[in-house]
Design a protein around this motif. Structure first.
Motif, PDB file in Angstrom:
ATOM      1  N   CYS A 131       7.289 125.124  63.342  1.00 35.47           N
ATOM      2  CA  CYS A 131       7.963 126.497  63.461  1.00 35.47           C
ATOM      3  C   CYS A 131       6.872 127.527  63.840  1.00 35.47           C
ATOM      4  CB  CYS A 131       8.543 127.351  62.243  1.00 35.47           C
ATOM      5  SG  CYS A 131       7.055 127.218  60.862  1.00 35.47           S
ATOM      6  N   ALA A 132       7.203 128.478  64.661  1.00 36.94           N
ATOM      7  CA  ALA A 132       6.176 129.425  65.132  1.00 36.94           C
ATOM      8  C   ALA A 132       5.752 130.406  63.716  1.00 36.94           C
ATOM      9  CB  ALA A 132       6.666 130.492  66.180  1.00 36.94           C
ATOM     10  N   ARG A 133       6.546 130.769  62.997  1.00 34.48           N
ATOM     11  CA  ARG A 133       5.998 131.393  61.688  1.00 34.48           C
ATOM     12  C   ARG A 133       6.801 130.738  60.676  1.00 34.48           C
ATOM     13  NH1 ARG A 133       2.336 133.829  63.707  1.00 34.48           N
ATOM     14  NH2 ARG A 133       2.162 136.084  64.190  1.00 34.48           N
ATOM     15  N   TYR A 134       6.070 130.338  59.346  1.00 30.40           N
ATOM     16  CA  TYR A 134       6.790 130.301  58.250  1.00 30.40           C
ATOM     17  C   TYR A 134       7.108 131.496  57.408  1.00 30.40           C
ATOM     18  CZ  TYR A 134       1.940 129.729  56.756  1.00 30.40           C
ATOM     19  OH  TYR A 134       0.744 129.911  56.486  1.00 30.40           O
ATOM     20  N   GLN A 135       7.817 131.404  56.308  1.00 28.96           N
ATOM     21  CA  GLN A 135       8.189 132.552  55.533  1.00 28.96           C
ATOM     22  C   GLN A 135       8.130 132.461  54.016  1.00 28.96           C
ATOM     23  OE1 GLN A 135      11.863 133.587  57.086  1.00 28.96           O
ATOM     24  NE2 GLN A 135      12.867 131.633  56.384  1.00 28.96           N
ATOM     25  N   LEU A 136       8.134 133.523  53.387  1.00 30.23           N
ATOM     26  CA  LEU A 136       8.257 133.417  51.982  1.00 30.23           C
ATOM     27  C   LEU A 136       9.798 133.343  51.626  1.00 30.23           C
ATOM     28  CD1 LEU A 136       6.720 133.681  49.142  1.00 30.23           C
ATOM     29  CD2 LEU A 136       7.964 135.807  48.957  1.00 30.23           C
ATOM     30  N   ASN A 137      10.248 132.118  51.033  1.00 31.70           N
ATOM     31  CA  ASN A 137      11.597 131.720  50.980  1.00 31.70           C
ATOM     32  C   ASN A 137      12.125 132.134  49.833  1.00 31.70           C
ATOM     33  OD1 ASN A 137      13.978 130.111  51.606  1.00 31.70           O
ATOM     34  ND2 ASN A 137      13.731 129.089  50.021  1.00 31.70           N
ATOM     35  N   PHE A 138      11.477 132.319  48.554  1.00 33.05           N
ATOM     36  CA  PHE A 138      12.041 132.583  47.149  1.00 33.05           C
ATOM     37  C   PHE A 138      10.840 132.874  46.421  1.00 33.05           C
ATOM     38  CE2 PHE A 138      12.485 130.750  42.759  1.00 33.05           C
ATOM     39  CZ  PHE A 138      13.709 131.721  42.458  1.00 33.05           C
ATOM     40  N   SER A 139      11.080 134.035  45.506  1.00 33.23           N
ATOM     41  CA  SER A 139      10.120 134.313  44.237  1.00 33.23           C
ATOM     42  C   SER A 139      11.023 134.552  42.939  1.00 33.23           C
ATOM     43  CB  SER A 139       9.622 135.776  44.462  1.00 33.23           C
ATOM     44  OG  SER A 139      10.407 136.786  44.164  1.00 33.23           O
ATOM     45  N   GLY A 140      10.353 133.720  41.875  1.00 29.17           N
ATOM     46  CA  GLY A 140      11.171 133.798  40.738  1.00 29.17           C
ATOM     47  C   GLY A 140      10.409 133.430  39.323  1.00 29.17           C
ATOM     48  N   ILE A 141      10.848 133.660  38.457  1.00 35.21           N
ATOM     49  CA  ILE A 141      10.036 133.247  37.146  1.00 35.21           C
ATOM     50  C   ILE A 141      10.853 132.352  36.307  1.00 35.21           C
ATOM     51  CG2 ILE A 141       9.568 134.192  34.691  1.00 35.21           C
ATOM     52  CD1 ILE A 141       7.230 134.710  36.563  1.00 35.21           C
ATOM     53  N   MET A 142      10.504 131.218  35.892  1.00 34.58           N
ATOM     54  CA  MET A 142      11.173 130.191  35.167  1.00 34.58           C
ATOM     55  C   MET A 142      10.485 130.268  33.806  1.00 34.58           C
ATOM     56  SD  MET A 142      11.373 129.390  38.341  1.00 34.58           S
ATOM     57  CE  MET A 142      12.513 128.888  39.509  1.00 34.58           C
ATOM     58  N   HIS A 143      11.060 130.947  32.707  1.00 33.57           N
ATOM     59  CA  HIS A 143      10.487 131.356  31.454  1.00 33.57           C
ATOM     60  C   HIS A 143      11.213 130.390  30.162  1.00 33.57           C
ATOM     61  CE1 HIS A 143       8.103 133.643  28.566  1.00 33.57           C
ATOM     62  NE2 HIS A 143       9.322 133.732  27.737  1.00 33.57           N
ATOM     63  N   LEU A 144      10.758 129.134  30.156  1.00 32.11           N
ATOM     64  CA  LEU A 144      11.520 128.185  29.030  1.00 32.11           C
ATOM     65  C   LEU A 144      11.251 128.862  27.657  1.00 32.11           C
ATOM     66  CD1 LEU A 144      11.298 126.785  31.673  1.00 32.11           C
ATOM     67  CD2 LEU A 144      11.160 124.548  30.704  1.00 32.11           C
ATOM     68  N   TRP A 156       3.337 128.349  39.952  1.00 29.93           N
ATOM     69  CA  TRP A 156       2.106 128.826  39.389  1.00 29.93           C
ATOM     70  C   TRP A 156       2.202 128.668  37.722  1.00 29.93           C
ATOM     71  CZ3 TRP A 156      -2.526 129.997  41.512  1.00 29.93           C
ATOM     72  CH2 TRP A 156      -2.561 129.960  42.975  1.00 29.93           C
ATOM     73  N   ALA A 157       1.298 128.120  36.970  1.00 31.01           N
ATOM     74  CA  ALA A 157       1.479 128.257  35.738  1.00 31.01           C
ATOM     75  C   ALA A 157       0.785 129.665  35.171  1.00 31.01           C
ATOM     76  CB  ALA A 157       0.474 127.191  34.995  1.00 31.01           C
ATOM     77  N   LEU A 158       1.582 130.598  34.439  1.00 31.16           N
ATOM     78  CA  LEU A 158       1.416 131.816  34.105  1.00 31.16           C
ATOM     79  C   LEU A 158       1.076 131.640  32.445  1.00 31.16           C
ATOM     80  CD1 LEU A 158       3.415 134.433  35.844  1.00 31.16           C
ATOM     81  CD2 LEU A 158       1.611 133.387  36.412  1.00 31.16           C
ATOM     82  N   SER A 159       1.564 130.426  31.990  1.00 29.85           N
ATOM     83  CA  SER A 159       1.176 130.191  30.710  1.00 29.85           C
ATOM     84  C   SER A 159       0.629 128.553  30.709  1.00 29.85           C
ATOM     85  CB  SER A 159       2.088 130.099  29.469  1.00 29.85           C
ATOM     86  OG  SER A 159       3.124 129.436  30.006  1.00 29.85           O
ATOM     87  N   ASP A 160       0.198 128.032  29.885  1.00 30.51           N
ATOM     88  CA  ASP A 160      -0.348 126.612  29.924  1.00 30.51           C
ATOM     89  C   ASP A 160       0.888 125.735  29.870  1.00 30.51           C
ATOM     90  OD1 ASP A 160      -2.906 127.359  29.707  1.00 30.51           O
ATOM     91  OD2 ASP A 160      -3.201 126.851  27.386  1.00 30.51           O
ATOM     92  N   PHE A 161       0.839 124.705  31.033  1.00 28.01           N
ATOM     93  CA  PHE A 161       2.056 123.882  31.041  1.00 28.01           C
ATOM     94  C   PHE A 161       1.619 122.430  30.388  1.00 28.01           C
ATOM     95  CE2 PHE A 161       4.833 124.920  34.947  1.00 28.01           C
ATOM     96  CZ  PHE A 161       5.020 126.170  34.686  1.00 28.01           C
ATOM     97  N   THR A 162       2.506 121.991  29.365  1.00 28.12           N
ATOM     98  CA  THR A 162       2.113 120.979  28.706  1.00 28.12           C
ATOM     99  C   THR A 162       3.444 120.002  28.955  1.00 28.12           C
ATOM    100  OG1 THR A 162       2.991 121.384  26.605  1.00 28.12           O
ATOM    101  CG2 THR A 162       0.519 121.823  27.195  1.00 28.12           C
ATOM    102  N   ILE A 187       6.587 126.940  21.561  1.00 37.07           N
ATOM    103  CA  ILE A 187       5.853 128.351  22.271  1.00 37.07           C
ATOM    104  C   ILE A 187       6.657 128.302  23.539  1.00 37.07           C
ATOM    105  CG2 ILE A 187       3.731 127.992  21.101  1.00 37.07           C
ATOM    106  CD1 ILE A 187       2.710 126.400  23.740  1.00 37.07           C
ATOM    107  N   THR A 188       6.576 129.185  24.468  1.00 37.22           N
ATOM    108  CA  THR A 188       7.218 129.437  25.703  1.00 37.22           C
ATOM    109  C   THR A 188       6.474 128.779  26.627  1.00 37.22           C
ATOM    110  OG1 THR A 188       6.446 131.819  25.739  1.00 37.22           O
ATOM    111  CG2 THR A 188       8.701 131.548  25.020  1.00 37.22           C
ATOM    112  N   ARG A 189       7.056 128.529  28.029  1.00 35.65           N
ATOM    113  CA  ARG A 189       6.428 128.294  29.016  1.00 35.65           C
ATOM    114  C   ARG A 189       6.721 129.190  30.346  1.00 35.65           C
ATOM    115  NH1 ARG A 189       8.520 124.562  33.518  1.00 35.65           N
ATOM    116  NH2 ARG A 189       8.736 126.701  34.268  1.00 35.65           N
ATOM    117  N   THR A 190       5.788 129.569  30.843  1.00 37.61           N
ATOM    118  CA  THR A 190       5.938 130.650  31.885  1.00 37.61           C
ATOM    119  C   THR A 190       5.712 129.984  33.286  1.00 37.61           C
ATOM    120  OG1 THR A 190       6.162 132.424  30.144  1.00 37.61           O
ATOM    121  CG2 THR A 190       6.107 133.043  32.732  1.00 37.61           C
TER     122      THR A 190
END
Length: 314
Positions: free
Chosen positions: A96-109, A140-146, A200-203
């Motif tokens: 592509c000539a330009r790529y783009q941001l497609n999506f932004s979202g939080i998954m808080h388990l 991106w891990a906003l909290s520790d991922f295990t 615990i939650t996972r963000t």
């Protein structure tokens, strides 16, 4: 169970790109610890106030939140993180000539969240796998991922598999990484949120990038209209689509959409520019359909090739 390889943040871009190409994913530890902590602080109140998912895929014990760029300056900086942009240059820019941001979202388990079905994000678009990448997602891990709290499950190498190939249990690995780390993968890589069997939650913060000539999953122009996007760094403005997607692609009033965000601009309207033209000229051209030419007579009776994949169009 398969094990994921973790890379230090000072690993060379060449090595990171090679690992991503080979394995379909790359995990970078501590890539942006302070920014991740800031983003978590900016978002946690909105996360806690958001609803749980309403179906099995979204997760009845998973909270989701979108429209993140306007909620957090730290998320804005993560979206244009130099390592991620460098990898997107390698993965997406050739097509592509330009790529783009497609999506932004939080998954808080939340505790008790079930594992998500293993899937490919590239299924958004009608290409069979394996295929050139249409997407480069990041988590991106906003909290520790295990493994216990539902760290993203990745199937290494699956970006090169046939479309109907499903993973065996021992081919699935959990992204175990400290807060501030990021896993980058491609649209053909099988993955999914894990089971949160902890207390615990996972963000996770998902920021996905796509080829600039594809429709975005999250409509960035309505999510971030001009009065909002005007406050963003210029690099981010262009990344979310206030720019050309290619020569003559996405202009507004005969000019780049980014000019909508510049007060008092009175320069000439141009439907492209030298940089975009040069990037477009260097793109790898992709064949559409099944890539199989079949002879079809034209009006003169001579055989001309057409693409097999277009045969069933009305």
């Amino acid at each position: 169970m398969a094990q994921l390889v973790l890379h230090a943040p000072d690993t060379s871009l060449d090595d990171l790109a090679a690992a991503l190409d080979r394995d379909g994913y790359v995990v970078i530890e501590h890539a942006a610890t302070e920014l991740a902590a800031e983003a978590y602080g900016d978002l946690i109140a909105d996360i806690e106030g958001s609803p749980n998912g309403h179906n099995d895929f979204l997760g009845s014990r998973t909270k989701r939140l979108g429209g993140l760029l306007r909620r957090s300056a730290a998320v804005q900086q993560l979206a244009i993180h130099p390592l991620v942009m460098g990898l997107a240059d390698r993965v997406l820019q050739p097509y592509c000539a330009r790529y783009q941001l497609n999506f932004s979202g939080i998954m808080h388990l939340l505790p008790g969240a079930d594992a998500q079905v293993i899937h490919r994000d590239g299924d958004l678009y009608p290409f069979r796998f394996p295929s050139p990448p249409t997407l480069m997602p990041t988590m991106w891990a906003l909290s520790d991922f295990t493994a216990a709290n539902g760290g993203t499950q990745i199937v290494p190498g699956s970006h090169r598999w046939a479309e109907d190939r499903q993973p065996f249990p021992d081919e699935i690995a959990s992204a175990e990484m400290p807060a501030g780390s990021v896993v980058v993968y491609v649209g053909g890589t099988l993955h999914g949120g894990g089971t949160n069997c902890s207390d615990i939650t996972r963000t996770g913060l998902a920021l996905q990038y796509s080829l600039g000539w594809l429709r975005q999953e999250e409509n960035q122009y309505l999510t971030n209209p001009p009065e909002v996007a005007r406050t963003f760094p210029e690099r981010l403005q262009r990344l979310i689509g206030y720019d050309y997607g290619g020569p003559y692609l996405g202009f507004v009033n005969g000019d780049t959409a980014q000019r909508l965000l510049v007060d008092g601009y009175d320069g000439p309207a141009e439907r492209s520019n030298a940089e975009v033209d040069a990037l477009a000229a260097g793109m790898t051209r992709l064949a559409w359909g099944d890539n199989e030419a079949v002879p079809t007579p034209d009006r003169s009776g001579a055989a001309v090739p057409i693409i097999q994949g277009l045969q069933n169009l009305p």
